[in-house]
Design an enzyme around this catalytic site. Structure first.
Site, short mmCIF file in Angstrom:
data_model
loop_
_atom_site.label_atom_id
_atom_site.label_comp_id
_atom_site.label_asym_id
_atom_site.label_seq_id
_atom_site.Cartn_x
_atom_site.Cartn_y
_atom_site.Cartn_z
N ASN A 85 0.65 -1.28 0.03
CA ASN A 85 0.00 -0.16 -0.01
C ASN A 85 0.72 1.20 0.06
OD1 ASN A 85 -2.63 1.72 1.23
ND2 ASN A 85 -1.06 1.94 2.62
N TYR A 159 3.48 9.47 -11.23
CA TYR A 159 2.51 8.58 -10.45
C TYR A 159 1.71 7.60 -11.37
CZ TYR A 159 -1.15 7.67 -7.28
OH TYR A 159 -1.99 7.06 -6.27
N1 LIG Z 1 -5.99 8.46 -1.36
C1 LIG Z 1 -6.48 8.35 -2.77
O1 LIG Z 1 -7.29 9.04 -3.14
C2 LIG Z 1 -5.70 7.24 -3.63
C3 LIG Z 1 -6.26 7.03 -4.59
C4 LIG Z 1 -5.80 5.87 -5.36
C5 LIG Z 1 -4.76 5.12 -4.91
N2 LIG Z 1 -4.12 5.63 -3.83
C6 LIG Z 1 -2.90 4.51 -3.27
O2 LIG Z 1 -3.19 4.11 -2.17
C7 LIG Z 1 -2.20 4.07 -1.25
C8 LIG Z 1 -2.18 4.67 0.16
O3 LIG Z 1 -2.67 6.05 -0.29
P1 LIG Z 1 -3.18 7.16 1.16
O4 LIG Z 1 -4.11 8.10 0.44
O5 LIG Z 1 -3.60 6.35 2.13
O6 LIG Z 1 -1.82 7.72 1.13
P2 LIG Z 1 -0.89 8.48 2.55
O7 LIG Z 1 -0.16 9.47 2.11
O8 LIG Z 1 -2.22 8.87 3.60
O9 LIG Z 1 -0.39 7.31 3.24
C9 LIG Z 1 0.63 6.79 2.79
C10 LIG Z 1 1.32 5.96 3.87
O10 LIG Z 1 2.80 5.37 3.24
C11 LIG Z 1 3.57 5.74 3.76
N3 LIG Z 1 4.97 5.60 3.22
C12 LIG Z 1 5.19 6.44 2.24
N4 LIG Z 1 6.40 6.07 1.69
C13 LIG Z 1 6.85 5.05 2.25
C14 LIG Z 1 8.19 4.56 2.21
N5 LIG Z 1 9.09 4.79 0.91
N6 LIG Z 1 8.10 3.38 2.78
C15 LIG Z 1 7.24 2.94 3.82
N7 LIG Z 1 6.21 3.56 4.02
C16 LIG Z 1 5.90 4.71 3.12
C17 LIG Z 1 3.34 6.95 4.67
O11 LIG Z 1 4.29 6.97 5.76
C18 LIG Z 1 2.15 6.86 5.03
O12 LIG Z 1 1.86 6.20 6.10
C19 LIG Z 1 -1.04 4.56 -2.07
O13 LIG Z 1 -0.42 3.67 -2.86
C20 LIG Z 1 -1.54 5.44 -3.03
O14 LIG Z 1 -1.07 5.64 -4.35
C21 LIG Z 1 -4.79 6.66 -3.00
#
Ligand SMILES: NC(=O)c1ccc[n+]([C@@H]2O[C@H](COP(=O)([O-])OP(=O)(O)OC[C@H]3O[C@@H](n4cnc5c(N)ncnc54)[C@H](O)[C@@H]3O)[C@@H](O)[C@H]2O)c1
Length: 253
Positions: A85, A159
């Site tokens: 994730n 991205y």
């Molecule tokens: N929020 C959205 O609208 C959305 C939509 C589509 C996909 N996503 C995907 O879902 C996933 C989670 O998104 P989110 O919105 O919860 O993001 P977020 O930014 O709220 O949380 C991301 C988490 O990943 C951790 N992280 C980042 N880089 C890291 C690394 N190098 N090593 C370990 N941990 C790391 C951060 O510390 C954080 O806890 C991501 O892959 C994102 O691309 C999110």
């Protein structure tokens, strides 16, 4: 159908906040032993609250990932579910143009940063965990793409490239690993209300909501519920799938 994950160990990368932390909670509610891998030490409190394990790890750093696998196996004995994730954004247009003059654009370092976490991070974690799943003849790898990894999006070269790549890796691993009892699927969430989505300018956010037939952003629990289903034994015939969790949205130009 009640999903019972008791006896299963589930690792969630980026589990400290957002969709990841909701996923950790949902997996724990279904009975799994949860393991939070995050570079943010805030993940430790969540793991402790749920009787789980925390490893501070940057998924882009292979030796650190290998160490997290060792620590997890020492503490839990197995890894049955891996939710890849962790992900980041560094948005910019390919070229920024003013009066037909290029005045800037996406930097190579921003391209590389997103690629190292969103693509190489998924590669490192999966390659490090899968040998242990093969030994036990069971595994669930759940990858996280995005609606942007299906349609592309303005200002997100890095991205979009990374999230298309995650779909590609999923389709390869679904073929390579099925014979060992491991399924590999990918979820493509739409816009979900987390820190990441809060970085989107308000006007654009309203436009995205307008284009979503359900008429709102998603909430992390709605994505987490799909991960729990994919982690379950009951999803055993789902393999190599790209599951949209996006309120019916289609990204246009
Ligand atoms: N929020 C959205 O609208 C959305 C939509 C589509 C996909 N996503 C995907 O879902 C996933 C989670 O998104 P989110 O919105 O919860 O993001 P977020 O930014 O709220 O949380 C991301 C988490 O990943 C951790 N992280 C980042 N880089 C890291 C690394 N190098 N090593 C370990 N941990 C790391 C951060 O510390 C954080 O806890 C991501 O892959 C994102 O691309 C999110």
């Amino acid at each position: 159908m009640r999903i019972d994950l008791s006896g299963r160990v589930a690792v969630v990368t980026g589990g400290a906040r957002g969709i990841g932390s909701q996923t950790v909670r949902a997996l724990a509610e279904s009975g799994a032993k949860v393991v939070v891998w995050d570079r943010d030490p805030a993940g430790a409190a969540l793991a402790q609250e749920l009787g789980g394990v925390f490893a501070e790890v940057d998924v882009a750093d292979r030796p650190a990932v290998d160490e997290a696998v060792t620590r997890t196996l020492d503490a839990c004995g197995s890894i049955d579910v891996l939710v890849n994730n962790a992900g980041i954004v560094r948005d910019a247009q390919l070229v920024k143009v003013v009066d037909r003059q290029v005045v800037g654009g996406m930097s190579e370092s921003d391209f590389d940063a997103v690629w190292s976490v969103n693509v190489k991070g998924v590669f490192h974690c999966t390659q490090a965990v899968v040998p242990h799943m093969i030994e036990r003849g069971f595994g669930r790898v759940i990858n996280v793409s995005s609606i942007v990894g299906v349609y592309g999006n303005f200002g997100q070269t890095n991205y979009a490239a990374s999230k298309f790549a995650v779909i590609g890796m999923t389709k390869v691993w679904a073929r390579e690993l099925a014979k060992y009892g491991i399924t590999v699927n990918v979820v493509a969430p739409g816009f979900v209300d987390t820190e990441m989505a809060r970085g989107v300018p308000e006007k654009l956010l309203q436009e995205l909501i307008r284009r979503t037939p359900i008429g709102r952003l998603g909430v992390p629990a709605e994505v987490a519920a799909v991960y729990v289903f994919l982690a379950a034994e009951a999803s055993g015939f789902v393999n190599g799938a790209v599951l949209g969790v996006d309120g019916g949205m289609v990204l246009g130009t």
